[in-house]
Design an enzyme around this catalytic site. Structure first.
Site, PDB file in Angstrom:
ATOM      1  N   MET A  45       0.848  -1.197   0.000  1.00 14.84           N
ATOM      2  CA  MET A  45       0.000   0.000   0.000  1.00 14.84           C
ATOM      3  C   MET A  45       0.888   1.254   0.000  1.00 14.84           C
ATOM      4  O   MET A  45       0.429   2.345   0.355  1.00 14.84           O
ATOM      5  CB  MET A  45      -0.935   0.005   1.211  1.00 14.84           C
ATOM      6  CG  MET A  45      -1.930  -1.152   1.151  1.00 14.84           C
ATOM      7  SD  MET A  45      -3.495  -0.792   1.963  1.00 14.84           S
ATOM      8  CE  MET A  45      -2.957  -0.452   3.610  1.00 14.84           C
ATOM      9  N   GLY A  84      10.825  -2.956   5.798  1.00 15.05           N
ATOM     10  CA  GLY A  84      10.122  -4.235   5.687  1.00 15.05           C
ATOM     11  C   GLY A  84       9.735  -4.499   4.237  1.00 15.05           C
ATOM     12  O   GLY A  84       9.972  -5.591   3.702  1.00 15.05           O
ATOM     13  N   HIS A  85       9.151  -3.475   3.585  1.00 21.02           N
ATOM     14  CA  HIS A  85       8.776  -3.642   2.172  1.00 21.02           C
ATOM     15  C   HIS A  85      10.019  -3.901   1.315  1.00 21.02           C
ATOM     16  O   HIS A  85       9.985  -4.718   0.393  1.00 21.02           O
ATOM     17  CB  HIS A  85       8.115  -2.366   1.629  1.00 21.02           C
ATOM     18  CG  HIS A  85       6.808  -2.031   2.267  1.00 21.02           C
ATOM     19  ND1 HIS A  85       6.636  -0.929   3.067  1.00 21.02           N
ATOM     20  CD2 HIS A  85       5.608  -2.657   2.210  1.00 21.02           C
ATOM     21  CE1 HIS A  85       5.382  -0.886   3.477  1.00 21.02           C
ATOM     22  NE2 HIS A  85       4.737  -1.909   2.977  1.00 21.02           N
ATOM     23  N   GLY A 142       4.641 -10.165   3.893  1.00 22.14           N
ATOM     24  CA  GLY A 142       5.438 -10.073   5.111  1.00 22.14           C
ATOM     25  C   GLY A 142       4.858 -10.923   6.236  1.00 22.14           C
ATOM     26  O   GLY A 142       3.634 -11.014   6.393  1.00 22.14           O
ATOM     27  N   GLN A 186      -2.916 -12.433   7.640  1.00 16.70           N
ATOM     28  CA  GLN A 186      -3.164 -12.037   6.249  1.00 16.70           C
ATOM     29  C   GLN A 186      -2.532 -13.059   5.284  1.00 16.70           C
ATOM     30  O   GLN A 186      -3.163 -13.483   4.304  1.00 16.70           O
ATOM     31  CB  GLN A 186      -2.590 -10.645   5.988  1.00 16.70           C
ATOM     32  CG  GLN A 186      -2.521 -10.287   4.515  1.00 16.70           C
ATOM     33  CD  GLN A 186      -2.119  -8.841   4.265  1.00 16.70           C
ATOM     34  OE1 GLN A 186      -2.940  -7.961   4.382  1.00 16.70           O
ATOM     35  NE2 GLN A 186      -0.859  -8.595   3.917  1.00 16.70           N
ATOM     36  N   ARG A 190       2.415   2.558   9.840  1.00 16.36           N
ATOM     37  CA  ARG A 190       1.659   3.266  10.881  1.00 16.36           C
ATOM     38  C   ARG A 190       2.529   3.692  12.059  1.00 16.36           C
ATOM     39  O   ARG A 190       2.076   4.487  12.893  1.00 16.36           O
ATOM     40  CB  ARG A 190       0.476   2.414  11.347  1.00 16.36           C
ATOM     41  CG  ARG A 190      -0.611   2.309  10.275  1.00 16.36           C
ATOM     42  CD  ARG A 190      -1.877   1.664  10.783  1.00 16.36           C
ATOM     43  NE  ARG A 190      -2.960   1.816   9.838  1.00 16.36           N
ATOM     44  CZ  ARG A 190      -3.464   0.834   9.064  1.00 16.36           C
ATOM     45  NH1 ARG A 190      -2.954  -0.379   9.134  1.00 16.36           N
ATOM     46  NH2 ARG A 190      -4.464   1.082   8.245  1.00 16.36           N
TER      47      ARG A 190
HETATM   48  O1  PAF Z   1      -0.221  -5.857   3.514  1.00 16.28           O
HETATM   49  C1  PAF Z   1      -0.615  -4.903   2.820  1.00 16.28           C
HETATM   50  O2  PAF Z   1       0.063  -3.892   2.669  1.00 16.28           O
HETATM   51  C2  PAF Z   1      -1.986  -4.986   2.176  1.00 16.28           C
HETATM   52  O3  PAF Z   1      -2.894  -5.624   3.000  1.00 16.28           O
HETATM   53  C3  PAF Z   1      -1.963  -5.618   0.772  1.00 16.28           C
HETATM   54  C4  PAF Z   1      -1.539  -7.084   0.839  1.00 16.28           C
HETATM   55  C5  PAF Z   1      -1.002  -4.844  -0.115  1.00 16.28           C
HETATM   56  C6  PAF Z   1      -3.348  -5.562   0.140  1.00 16.28           C
HETATM   57  O4  PAF Z   1      -3.792  -4.247  -0.005  1.00 16.28           O
END
Ligand code: PAF
Length: 284
Positions: A30, A36-37, A150, A156, A190
């Site tokens: 997002m 982390g990303h 992650g 998730q 966040r």
């Molecule tokens: O983990 C996230 O950033 C979101 O939930 C994702 C997987 C990109 C879906 O919008």
């Protein structure tokens, strides 16, 4: 690296990438990228190899925010994210508009109805429906061989893996380790919302996992979950600015709640600092 804004263009680019015979690996995000990303993008690079294609999607997905949550104010930083994606080794950055993903009249959702109910799902009832819907759409648009998520969002990843199996997406779901700040706080977009005092107290999430790990390690038999939870709750209560949402013990694969906690049991927790909600998890 190319930036792509439309669904037609991402279909075209990824079709050509697949036709080359080299792997296509997707990293859904997002945006507001942090370390982390970047570790997910680097993992995708490894999986794709030098000739493969790493696609990073950057889309603040309104359907996964509860009505009371921070969709409007969620941090957006396309210019900075573009530079970071390029540095981390992405080939395609897919940054669609809201209307490109949710056209007027959009009325179809993808729902995982078992794993998505507890923990995050109990606190945020429409959250996973939004996640599975957008991830299914991204899978259809990009058709990657693998997608990287992650471990910080453990539930998730489990929900997405289940959806992938249930809907016959031929996609390998890869879960990369949580990246932490020096003091143990899991990296999250966040974290930027926290005041200095909240930021200091936010290490309690990591402390809870560490304390539970130690308790399990030094126990000679499985520990009753209720008693361990009470003990961990006291740690959160000690932090003046923290308000516990949940602490749960569960099987890491099935997410079934554990009544007794032993090595290999997983712990997840969510804690509010004001209106900022942080999550973390770990294997005990
Ligand atoms: O983990 C996230 O950033 C979101 O939930 C994702 C997987 C990109 C879906 O919008």
């Amino acid at each position: 690296m190319k930036t792509i804004r439309t669904t037609r263009a991402i279909r075209r680019e990824t079709k050509a990438a697949r036709a080359s015979g080299h792997p296509v690996v997707l990293v859904p995000t997002m945006g507001c990228l942090h370390g982390g990303h970047l570790s997910l993008i680097r993992r995708a690079r490894q999986l794709a190899g030098a000739n493969g294609t790493v696609v990073v999607s950057l889309f603040v997905n309104k359907t996964q925010f509860e009505p009371s949550e921070d969709f409007a104010s969620y941090p957006r930083s396309l210019r900075r994210d573009t530079a970071l994606c390029r540095e981390a080794g992405a080939d395609l950055l897919f940054a669609p508009s809201d209307a490109a993903i949710y056209a007027d009249g959009h009325s179809t959702f993808v729902v995982e109805s078992r794993l998505a109910k507890r923990m995050e799902g109990a606190s945020r009832p429409t959250h996973f429906r939004g996640v599975t819907t957008v991830v299914a759409k991204l899978f259809n648009l990009v058709q990657p061989g693998a997608a990287v998520f992650g471990a910080k969002d453990w539930q998730q990843a489990a929900v997405i893996r289940q959806m992938t199996v249930d809907l016959d997406f031929p996609i390998r779901i890869v879960v990369a380790p949580t990246v932490r700040e020096r003091d143990g706080l899991a990296m999250s977009s966040r974290n930027a919302y926290l005041s200095p005092a909240e930021r200091e107290q936010a290490t309690v999430l990591h402390e809870v996992i560490g304390t539970a790990r130690l308790a399990v390690k030094s126990a000679t038999a499985p520990l009753p979950a209720a008693a361990l939870r009470r003990r961990l709750m006291r740690l959160v209560d000690k932090q003046r600015l923290a308000k516990l949402d949940y602490i749960e013990f569960f099987d890491p694969k099935t997410l079934e709640p554990a009544k007794r906690v032993a090595r290999g049991t997983h712990l997840a927790l969510a804690v509010f600092f004001g209106s900022t909600r942080l999550i973390d998890n770990g294997r005990l």
